[in-house]
Motif scaffolding. Structure first.
Motif, mmCIF file in Angstrom:
data_model
loop_
_atom_site.group_PDB
_atom_site.id
_atom_site.type_symbol
_atom_site.label_atom_id
_atom_site.label_comp_id
_atom_site.label_asym_id
_atom_site.label_seq_id
_atom_site.Cartn_x
_atom_site.Cartn_y
_atom_site.Cartn_z
ATOM 1 N N GLY A 1 -12.612 -12.142 2.816
ATOM 2 C CA GLY A 1 -11.822 -11.319 1.907
ATOM 3 C C GLY A 1 -11.793 -9.867 2.344
ATOM 4 N N ALA A 2 -12.952 -9.357 2.787
ATOM 5 C CA ALA A 2 -13.018 -7.975 3.261
ATOM 6 C C ALA A 2 -12.213 -7.790 4.544
ATOM 7 N N MET A 3 -12.274 -8.771 5.440
ATOM 8 C CA MET A 3 -11.517 -8.697 6.696
ATOM 9 C C MET A 3 -10.013 -8.717 6.438
ATOM 10 N N LEU A 4 -9.595 -9.543 5.467
ATOM 11 C CA LEU A 4 -8.166 -9.601 5.138
ATOM 12 C C LEU A 4 -7.696 -8.263 4.570
ATOM 13 N N GLY A 5 -8.529 -7.662 3.712
ATOM 14 C CA GLY A 5 -8.185 -6.360 3.167
ATOM 15 C C GLY A 5 -8.084 -5.289 4.234
ATOM 16 N N LYS A 6 -9.026 -5.292 5.179
ATOM 17 C CA LYS A 6 -8.989 -4.324 6.275
ATOM 18 C C LYS A 6 -7.768 -4.546 7.151
ATOM 19 N N LEU A 7 -7.424 -5.798 7.380
ATOM 20 C CA LEU A 7 -6.249 -6.122 8.193
ATOM 21 C C LEU A 7 -4.979 -5.590 7.532
ATOM 22 N N TYR A 8 -4.853 -5.803 6.235
ATOM 23 C CA TYR A 8 -3.671 -5.329 5.522
ATOM 24 C C TYR A 8 -3.597 -3.803 5.511
ATOM 25 N N ASP A 9 -4.756 -3.146 5.423
ATOM 26 C CA ASP A 9 -4.779 -1.684 5.400
ATOM 27 C C ASP A 9 -4.456 -1.109 6.773
ATOM 28 N N ALA A 10 -5.154 -1.591 7.807
ATOM 29 C CA ALA A 10 -5.004 -1.030 9.146
ATOM 30 C C ALA A 10 -3.646 -1.325 9.776
ATOM 31 N N SER A 11 -3.090 -2.488 9.481
ATOM 32 C CA SER A 11 -1.811 -2.870 10.083
ATOM 33 C C SER A 11 -0.613 -2.248 9.370
ATOM 34 N N GLY A 12 -0.845 -1.738 8.151
ATOM 35 C CA GLY A 12 0.256 -1.190 7.375
ATOM 36 C C GLY A 12 0.985 -2.240 6.560
ATOM 37 N N ALA A 13 0.474 -3.474 6.535
ATOM 38 C CA ALA A 13 1.136 -4.546 5.795
ATOM 39 C C ALA A 13 1.132 -4.270 4.292
ATOM 40 N N ALA A 14 -0.003 -3.753 3.761
ATOM 41 C CA ALA A 14 -0.065 -3.429 2.331
ATOM 42 C C ALA A 14 0.943 -2.338 1.999
ATOM 43 N N TRP A 15 1.015 -1.326 2.836
ATOM 44 C CA TRP A 15 1.980 -0.242 2.629
ATOM 45 C C TRP A 15 3.407 -0.770 2.692
ATOM 46 N N LYS A 16 3.665 -1.691 3.618
ATOM 47 C CA LYS A 16 5.020 -2.232 3.772
ATOM 48 C C LYS A 16 5.431 -2.999 2.518
ATOM 49 N N ILE A 17 4.523 -3.812 1.993
ATOM 50 C CA ILE A 17 4.830 -4.561 0.770
ATOM 51 C C ILE A 17 5.094 -3.592 -0.379
ATOM 52 N N GLY A 18 4.228 -2.600 -0.512
ATOM 53 C CA GLY A 18 4.384 -1.630 -1.587
ATOM 54 C C GLY A 18 5.673 -0.844 -1.472
ATOM 55 N N LYS A 19 5.985 -0.398 -0.273
ATOM 56 C CA LYS A 19 7.206 0.386 -0.067
ATOM 57 C C LYS A 19 8.448 -0.444 -0.388
ATOM 58 N N THR A 20 8.435 -1.693 0.029
ATOM 59 C CA THR A 20 9.585 -2.567 -0.232
ATOM 60 C C THR A 20 9.788 -2.775 -1.725
ATOM 61 N N VAL A 21 8.693 -3.049 -2.435
ATOM 62 C CA VAL A 21 8.794 -3.284 -3.879
ATOM 63 C C VAL A 21 9.252 -2.022 -4.602
ATOM 64 N N VAL A 22 8.660 -0.891 -4.229
ATOM 65 C CA VAL A 22 9.008 0.368 -4.895
ATOM 66 C C VAL A 22 10.449 0.768 -4.593
ATOM 67 N N GLY B 1 6.238 -1.661 -10.056
ATOM 68 C CA GLY B 1 6.202 -2.202 -8.699
ATOM 69 C C GLY B 1 4.819 -2.093 -8.079
ATOM 70 N N TYR B 2 4.148 -0.973 -8.319
ATOM 71 C CA TYR B 2 2.784 -0.784 -7.815
ATOM 72 C C TYR B 2 1.837 -1.818 -8.400
ATOM 73 N N ILE B 3 1.941 -2.055 -9.701
ATOM 74 C CA ILE B 3 1.099 -3.054 -10.360
ATOM 75 C C ILE B 3 1.388 -4.446 -9.800
ATOM 76 N N ALA B 4 2.664 -4.726 -9.544
ATOM 77 C CA ALA B 4 3.034 -6.031 -8.984
ATOM 78 C C ALA B 4 2.445 -6.213 -7.589
ATOM 79 N N VAL B 5 2.494 -5.160 -6.765
ATOM 80 C CA VAL B 5 1.922 -5.238 -5.423
ATOM 81 C C VAL B 5 0.427 -5.502 -5.488
ATOM 82 N N ALA B 6 -0.272 -4.770 -6.359
ATOM 83 C CA ALA B 6 -1.717 -4.954 -6.492
ATOM 84 C C ALA B 6 -2.047 -6.378 -6.925
ATOM 85 N N ALA B 7 -1.267 -6.911 -7.859
ATOM 86 C CA ALA B 7 -1.506 -8.268 -8.341
ATOM 87 C C ALA B 7 -1.285 -9.299 -7.239
#
Length: 249
Positions: free
Chosen positions: A72-93, A104-110
């Motif tokens: 779980g921690a590795m997946l979180g780091k992967l999403y943070d470092a690769s920009g995948a979390a930011w990409k999902i958030g930016k798209t939703v917003v 949209g932010y709450i939806a991304v977090a969920a």
């Protein structure tokens, strides 16, 4: 009477542990004190309670689910470092617009929590995304912990199929599956988000009447404000690990 004293000791120990964690005390020392309270009020051998029951249970739990926590921690780091979390958030917003950016932010977090990113690291993934959103929408920054924890708790503890340790561990202990009680889980999730949403609307209205709340904005630096992340994956690649995890259930 002894049963009442023992039960009372358990309640006192839990209250103490909760208060200690809230105050920022060491979880190691606080848990040991809680064990002592339970042992004394329930007539247990104090030495055995600490060296056998407490230590063996703790080490067994940590050893059994160590790989799960690491993944779980590795997946979180992967999403943070690769920009995948930011990409999902930016798209939703971008799709939601300024008016509904907070939703949209709450939806991304969920979605990220439901998809398996560890609860212990997801806040660090969401923080860079939250700062510009809160500034753009004028949402008081003091509400960030509450607004962030709401979409974490729902998918983690209520929504059927969540890829979190709280949902995975019972499959081995209770013999349930990850999608157990789907109707009840969905109903509770909907009710939970509705109640929390009403509270946020109420609190945001209150904040307009208090100066320090109204001016509580996030400290956004250039790195946060200009998160282009040219090398971030496209939205399909960003959501693929989460989709695969849910489908594999």
């Amino acid at each position: 009477m002894s049963f009442a004293i023992g039960l009372g000791g358990i309640v006192v120990a839990l209250v103490f542990l909760t208060a200690a964690v809230y105050k920022g005390w060491s979880i190691l020392y606080s848990s040991i004190i809680s064990v002592i309270i339970i042992a004394v009020t329930n007539g247990l051998n104090l030495y055995e309670a600490l060296t056998v029951n407490y230590v063996s249970s703790f080490t067994s739990y940590a050893a059994s689910y160590f790989i799960l926590f690491c993944e779980g921690a590795m997946l979180g780091k992967l999403y943070d470092a690769s920009g995948a979390a930011w990409k999902i958030g930016k798209t939703v917003v971008d799709k939601c617009g300024t008016k509904f950016a907070l939703i949209g932010y709450i939806a991304v977090a969920a979605v990220l929590e439901y998809g398996g990113i560890s609860t212990f690291v997801i806040c660090f993934v969401l923080l860079p995304l939250a700062k510009p959103i809160f500034k753009e929408t004028g949402t008081p920054w003091y509400m960030w912990p509450a607004i962030t924890i709401v979409p974490i708790i729902g998918p983690e503890l209520m929504t059927p199929g969540g890829l979190q340790s709280h949902n995975i561990i019972p499959t081995q202990i209770l013999g349930t599956d990850l999608t157990a009680a789907p109707v009840m889980g969905v109903v509770f999730t909907v009710v939970y988000f509705a109640i929390c949403g009403l509270y946020f609307v109420w609190e945001l209205k209150r904040a307009k009447n208090v100066e320090w709340k109204r001016n509580s904005l996030p400290p956004v630096d250039e790195a946060d404000a200009g998160m282009d992340r040219e090398n971030a994956p496209n939205i399909i690649a960003a959501i693929l690990p989460i989709v695969v995890g849910v489908v594999l259930i």
